[in-house]
Design a protein around this motif. Structure first.
Motif, PDB file in Angstrom:
ATOM      1  N   LYS A   1       0.841  -1.206   0.000  1.00  0.00           N
ATOM      2  CA  LYS A   1       0.000   0.000   0.000  1.00  0.00           C
ATOM      3  C   LYS A   1       0.877   1.256   0.000  1.00  0.00           C
ATOM      4  CE  LYS A   1      -4.231   1.780   1.964  1.00  0.00           C
ATOM      5  NZ  LYS A   1      -4.793   2.063   0.659  1.00  0.00           N
TER       6      LYS A   1
ATOM      7  N   GLU B   1       1.046   3.950  -3.115  1.00  0.00           N
ATOM      8  CA  GLU B   1       0.758   5.354  -2.807  1.00  0.00           C
ATOM      9  C   GLU B   1       1.912   6.246  -3.277  1.00  0.00           C
ATOM     10  OE1 GLU B   1      -1.569   8.416  -1.156  1.00  0.00           O
ATOM     11  OE2 GLU B   1      -2.114   6.313  -0.962  1.00  0.00           O
TER      12      GLU B   1
ATOM     13  N   TYR C   1       2.254   6.318  -7.204  1.00  0.00           N
ATOM     14  CA  TYR C   1       1.100   7.003  -7.790  1.00  0.00           C
ATOM     15  C   TYR C   1       1.298   8.519  -7.740  1.00  0.00           C
ATOM     16  CZ  TYR C   1      -3.780   8.147  -8.840  1.00  0.00           C
ATOM     17  OH  TYR C   1      -4.930   8.629  -9.407  1.00  0.00           O
TER      18      TYR C   1
ATOM     19  N   THR D   1      -6.975   3.554  -8.020  1.00  0.00           N
ATOM     20  CA  THR D   1      -6.201   4.531  -7.244  1.00  0.00           C
ATOM     21  C   THR D   1      -5.552   3.776  -6.085  1.00  0.00           C
ATOM     22  OG1 THR D   1      -7.950   5.091  -5.673  1.00  0.00           O
ATOM     23  CG2 THR D   1      -7.926   6.311  -7.775  1.00  0.00           C
ATOM     24  N   PRO D   2      -4.655   4.404  -5.363  1.00  0.00           N
ATOM     25  CA  PRO D   2      -4.050   3.733  -4.205  1.00  0.00           C
ATOM     26  C   PRO D   2      -5.089   3.251  -3.183  1.00  0.00           C
ATOM     27  CG  PRO D   2      -2.750   5.641  -4.785  1.00  0.00           C
ATOM     28  CD  PRO D   2      -3.998   5.689  -5.644  1.00  0.00           C
ATOM     29  N   ASP D   3      -6.226   3.915  -3.114  1.00  0.00           N
ATOM     30  CA  ASP D   3      -7.270   3.496  -2.170  1.00  0.00           C
ATOM     31  C   ASP D   3      -7.847   2.122  -2.506  1.00  0.00           C
ATOM     32  OD1 ASP D   3      -6.979   5.834  -0.719  1.00  0.00           O
ATOM     33  OD2 ASP D   3      -8.545   6.888  -1.851  1.00  0.00           O
ATOM     34  N   ASP D   4      -7.659   1.671  -3.744  1.00  0.00           N
ATOM     35  CA  ASP D   4      -8.155   0.357  -4.152  1.00  0.00           C
ATOM     36  C   ASP D   4      -7.244  -0.781  -3.699  1.00  0.00           C
ATOM     37  OD1 ASP D   4     -10.461   1.286  -5.598  1.00  0.00           O
ATOM     38  OD2 ASP D   4      -9.082   1.985  -7.146  1.00  0.00           O
TER      39      ASP D   4
ATOM     40  N   GLU E   1      -5.794  -2.599  -0.726  1.00  0.00           N
ATOM     41  CA  GLU E   1      -5.978  -2.771   0.714  1.00  0.00           C
ATOM     42  C   GLU E   1      -5.122  -3.882   1.300  1.00  0.00           C
ATOM     43  OE1 GLU E   1     -10.146  -3.134   1.520  1.00  0.00           O
ATOM     44  OE2 GLU E   1     -10.628  -1.299   0.431  1.00  0.00           O
TER      45      GLU E   1
END
Length: 159
Positions: free
Chosen positions: A24, A28, A31, A47-50, A52
């Protein structure tokens, strides 16, 4: 033989948790610091939020040798060149050379990983290791050298 008990002996659950945290963090970082990877991820709608967990690695785009060549020499750097303390490159015999930049932290991690490999094989500070790789731009020579030195062995016949 175990070089780093904390890392090498952790449970599968602890390892997956650490891998997930690190993945992660890397996603991040690239990106936000490497336009090439940001574009590749946006093209895939992620996006990095995807990301986990380590299981989400399948969502990430592949990097091909051609990508490395197309971004020659420094287009994939995720750190400012002022933080890059060592450069290595392929020979470029099949196209443009592939250039890799290393920060102090990168080199510390690399020497740790090489030390673990050598120690698992049975190399100790009592051994003399002949580094037969070239010490030019190819990563093998200095990588092995640094790993041997981390163990405490003598990997440099000139010292």
């Amino acid at each position: 033989m175990i070089w780093n008990e904390t890392i090498e002996c952790m449970s599968r659950e602890e390892m997956r948790k650490l891998q997930s945290i690190r993945l992660k963090k890397v996603v991040e970082h690239v990106y936000h610091n490497t336009p090439f990877y940001r574009k590749k991820m946006q093209e895939l709608g992620i996006t990095p939020d995807d990301i986990e967990s380590v299981d989400d690695i399948v969502k990430l785009p592949f990097t091909t040798k051609q990508d490395l060549r197309d971004n020659y020499p420094f287009g994939l750097m995720a750190k400012p060149m002022s933080e890059v303390i060592r450069l290595h490159a392929s020979s470029g015999t099949t196209g443009k050379p592939v250039v890799v930049g290393y920060t102090r932290k990168d080199l510390s991690i690399w020497s740790e990983v090489v030390a673990r490999c050598l120690y698992a094989y049975g190399v100790s500070k009592e051994d003399i290791v002949q580094v037969s790789y070239g010490y030019g731009l190819f990563t093998g020579g200095l990588g092995l050298h640094d790993g041997v030195q981390k163990i405490g062995g003598n990997g440099n016949p000139y010292e």
